[in-house]
Design a protein around this motif. Structure first.
Motif, mmCIF file in Angstrom:
data_model
loop_
_atom_site.group_PDB
_atom_site.id
_atom_site.type_symbol
_atom_site.label_atom_id
_atom_site.label_comp_id
_atom_site.label_asym_id
_atom_site.label_seq_id
_atom_site.Cartn_x
_atom_site.Cartn_y
_atom_site.Cartn_z
ATOM 1 N N UNK A 157 0.860 -1.182 0.000
ATOM 2 C CA UNK A 157 0.000 0.000 0.000
ATOM 3 C C UNK A 157 0.896 1.232 0.000
ATOM 4 N N UNK A 158 0.695 2.107 -0.958
ATOM 5 C CA UNK A 158 1.482 3.333 -1.021
ATOM 6 C C UNK A 158 0.866 4.379 -0.109
ATOM 7 N N UNK A 159 1.489 4.575 1.046
ATOM 8 C CA UNK A 159 0.977 5.530 2.015
ATOM 9 C C UNK A 159 1.925 6.718 2.109
ATOM 10 N N UNK A 160 1.391 7.916 2.222
ATOM 11 C CA UNK A 160 2.255 9.069 2.433
ATOM 12 C C UNK A 160 2.909 8.992 3.802
ATOM 13 N N UNK A 161 4.094 9.570 3.983
ATOM 14 C CA UNK A 161 4.837 9.446 5.241
ATOM 15 C C UNK A 161 4.054 9.895 6.458
ATOM 16 N N UNK A 162 3.184 10.896 6.311
ATOM 17 C CA UNK A 162 2.484 11.403 7.489
ATOM 18 C C UNK A 162 1.555 10.360 8.111
ATOM 19 N N UNK A 163 1.117 9.391 7.332
ATOM 20 C CA UNK A 163 0.257 8.352 7.881
ATOM 21 C C UNK A 163 1.013 7.449 8.853
ATOM 22 N N UNK A 164 2.347 7.417 8.704
ATOM 23 C CA UNK A 164 3.144 6.523 9.525
ATOM 24 C C UNK A 164 3.741 7.210 10.749
ATOM 25 N N UNK A 165 3.483 8.490 10.909
ATOM 26 C CA UNK A 165 4.017 9.204 12.070
ATOM 27 C C UNK A 165 3.551 8.610 13.388
ATOM 28 N N UNK A 166 2.244 8.220 13.530
ATOM 29 C CA UNK A 166 1.823 7.582 14.794
ATOM 30 C C UNK A 166 2.583 6.295 15.087
ATOM 31 N N UNK A 167 2.987 5.575 14.042
ATOM 32 C CA UNK A 167 3.765 4.358 14.266
ATOM 33 C C UNK A 167 5.169 4.707 14.777
ATOM 34 N N UNK A 168 5.772 5.757 14.189
ATOM 35 C CA UNK A 168 7.093 6.185 14.670
ATOM 36 C C UNK A 168 7.026 6.640 16.127
ATOM 37 N N UNK A 169 5.938 7.330 16.439
ATOM 38 C CA UNK A 169 5.773 7.823 17.808
ATOM 39 C C UNK A 169 5.603 6.663 18.781
ATOM 40 N N UNK A 170 4.793 5.657 18.391
ATOM 41 C CA UNK A 170 4.597 4.494 19.256
ATOM 42 C C UNK A 170 5.903 3.723 19.445
ATOM 43 N N UNK A 171 6.719 3.652 18.382
ATOM 44 C CA UNK A 171 7.992 2.941 18.489
ATOM 45 C C UNK A 171 8.966 3.674 19.405
ATOM 46 N N UNK A 172 8.998 5.009 19.298
ATOM 47 C CA UNK A 172 9.927 5.784 20.124
ATOM 48 C C UNK A 172 9.504 5.806 21.591
ATOM 49 N N UNK A 173 8.195 5.790 21.859
ATOM 50 C CA UNK A 173 7.697 5.839 23.243
ATOM 51 C C UNK A 173 7.561 4.452 23.862
ATOM 52 N N UNK A 174 7.686 3.404 23.022
ATOM 53 C CA UNK A 174 7.535 2.054 23.555
ATOM 54 C C UNK A 174 6.104 1.684 23.876
ATOM 55 N N UNK A 175 5.154 2.425 23.322
ATOM 56 C CA UNK A 175 3.738 2.133 23.577
ATOM 57 C C UNK A 175 3.245 1.037 22.630
ATOM 58 N N UNK A 176 2.067 0.477 22.947
ATOM 59 C CA UNK A 176 1.496 -0.604 22.161
ATOM 60 C C UNK A 176 0.240 -0.127 21.441
ATOM 61 N N UNK A 177 -0.040 -0.748 20.304
ATOM 62 C CA UNK A 177 -1.215 -0.411 19.506
ATOM 63 C C UNK A 177 -2.071 -1.651 19.312
ATOM 64 N N UNK A 178 -3.373 -1.441 19.154
ATOM 65 C CA UNK A 178 -4.289 -2.560 18.927
ATOM 66 C C UNK A 178 -4.319 -2.917 17.440
ATOM 67 N N UNK A 179 -4.905 -4.057 17.136
ATOM 68 C CA UNK A 179 -5.001 -4.505 15.747
ATOM 69 C C UNK A 179 -5.757 -3.506 14.884
ATOM 70 N N UNK A 180 -6.880 -3.005 15.386
ATOM 71 C CA UNK A 180 -7.682 -2.066 14.601
ATOM 72 C C UNK A 180 -6.927 -0.765 14.347
ATOM 73 N N UNK A 181 -6.140 -0.302 15.310
ATOM 74 C CA UNK A 181 -5.364 0.923 15.115
ATOM 75 C C UNK A 181 -4.316 0.732 14.016
ATOM 76 N N UNK A 182 -3.619 -0.406 14.047
ATOM 77 C CA UNK A 182 -2.605 -0.669 13.029
ATOM 78 C C UNK A 182 -3.249 -0.828 11.662
ATOM 79 N N UNK A 183 -4.392 -1.538 11.610
ATOM 80 C CA UNK A 183 -5.085 -1.739 10.334
ATOM 81 C C UNK A 183 -5.496 -0.410 9.724
ATOM 82 N N UNK A 184 -5.960 0.525 10.555
ATOM 83 C CA UNK A 184 -6.378 1.833 10.053
ATOM 84 C C UNK A 184 -5.187 2.640 9.548
ATOM 85 N N UNK A 185 -4.066 2.551 10.232
ATOM 86 C CA UNK A 185 -2.888 3.309 9.823
ATOM 87 C C UNK A 185 -2.269 2.758 8.540
ATOM 88 N N UNK A 186 -2.280 1.423 8.402
ATOM 89 C CA UNK A 186 -1.687 0.808 7.213
ATOM 90 C C UNK A 186 -2.655 0.733 6.045
#
Length: 391
Positions: free
Chosen positions: A320-349
């Motif tokens: 899926x060709x996503x613009x970089x801004x769609x992946x910012x929440x993933x970068x933030x979750x990775x840097x903070x060590x937080x966890x995401x649910x399946x539905x949140x990841x599905x919506x972002x990807x």
């Protein structure tokens, strides 16, 4: 009228593929005496055919009418008008029906050119016989999202499934000299034959080369409200009517506790066909997909590597060709060590939840690695790691 002679079909299966031949009969005319009486004899001729021509012949016969139906209707009409004639027509209907079946049935005779091809076919039968050891199986017909999860045992989707039968089959209007194994799932039937994977759907046959079909595995968490198969893996319990905290909703008197089980989903797919088979034993489903994938892989080019068991589970997500801004929440979750649910990841990807949950341990996508960490409420939670590539 000339008597119609149905040609016998011979299919020779070898390491280099299948060769299709048919026996046809050409008439030789001979003049007798002075009466110019024409007699006919038939000379047997062997003609090469293609797989498409054989399937076309099968479907033409399958779709041809049952003439016995008209005799049966006439028999019912005369049942109230003239009973003796109705009995005669009923007997005639049975005779014509048998003739219809013989006319509509295609005989396929298989011959193996080498031990390799015969062994591969028997290995395919063995894989299906192992799959038949599961206690229960269903064909997944459709999946519908539900909004009121409290009244649906905490589920956010509802499945429509059809009980299926795995084992030896009698293909509709096909007669063959080999044992046929497959799946009978009502409106769709799958048959394992030496040359191809036959699919009977909507009243016609299609045949898929083994080199084109793939068998993959998904795991499914399912709230079982019917009888529980003895080989199912129970991973939890819930209530038919559930509160937000997971407890029973006491407004309903008939509320009962239901098991949450883990089933295996075997996916048969090509570019133009897909079928989902739910299997009550996840272990048997996993073993089948691994063995069947090795067999189908050997049907393609010999240089192709066989799939390893790990890759059977690690199914790649669609690109899926996503613009970089769609992946910012993933970068933030990775840097903070937080966890995401399946539905949140599905919506972002931009993918469905099923593409994510079929990965039992972890998967990489768009420069991120997602690792299962447990459950958050009714959903799976994932840890996110930024790999620094692919974004």
């Amino acid at each position: 009228m000339k008597k119609q002679v149905v040609p016998d079909t011979l299919i020779k299966v070898g390491r280099q593929g299948a060769r299709y031949q048919q026996k046809t009969y050409q008439a030789n005319e001979r003049i007798h005496g002075t009466t110019q009486e024409a007699l006919e004899e038939y000379e047997e001729v062997i003609v090469d055919r293609s797989a498409a021509e054989i399937i076309d012949q099968i479907n033409r016969r399958v779709k041809s009418p049952y003439y016995s139906l008209y005799c049966g209707i006439a028999s019912l009409i005369f049942l109230f008008i003239f009973y003796p004639l109705s009995i005669i027509l009923a007997i005639a209907s049975l005779i014509v029906y048998r003739a219809d079946v013989a006319r509509k049935t295609t005989p396929l005779f298989y011959e193996f050119s080498d031990e390799y091809s015969e062994k591969k076919f028997h290995e395919s039968i063995m894989s299906f016989s192992n799959l038949a050891m599961t206690k229960t199986s269903w064909r997944l017909k459709s999946k519908v999202a539900v909004s009121d999860w409290k009244r649906n045992a905490g589920s956010n989707a509802s499945l429509i499934r059809h009980r299926s039968k795995i084992g030896k089959q009698n293909p509709n209007l096909i007669k063959t000299n080999v044992d046929v194994w497959g799946v009978d799932a009502g409106s769709i039937k799958l048959y394992l034959l030496p040359d191809r994977f036959f699919v009977f759907q909507d009243g016609v046959y299609s045949a898929i080369p083994y080199s084109e079909i793939q068998a993959s595995l998904q795991d499914m968490e399912y709230v079982e409200q019917d009888s529980l198969p003895s080989d199912a893996t129970v991973i939890g319990k819930t209530w038919k009517y559930v509160r937000r905290d997971g407890g029973p909703d006491r407004r309903f008197n008939n509320n009962r506790q239901l098991p949450i089980v883990q089933y295996g989903v075997v996916v048969f797919s090509t570019q133009n066909f897909i079928a989902y088979l739910i299997v009550s034993s996840l272990g048997i489903a996993s073993s089948f997909t691994q063995s069947f994938s090795r067999i189908t892989a050997s049907s393609s080019t010999p240089t192709e590597p066989l799939p390893t068991p790990a890759k059977q589970f690690q199914t790649a997500l669609p690109e899926v060709n996503l613009p970089p801004e769609h992946l910012e929440p993933l970068k933030k979750a990775a840097s903070e060590g937080s966890e995401l649910s399946t539905s949140q990841i599905a919506q972002l990807l931009g993918v469905s939840s099923s593409f994510i949950t079929k990965n039992p341990v972890s998967f990489d996508y768009e420069g991120f690695r997602f690792v299962r960490s447990g459950r958050s409420g009714r959903q799976i939670s994932w840890k996110v790691e930024y790999l620094g590539t692919g974004v």
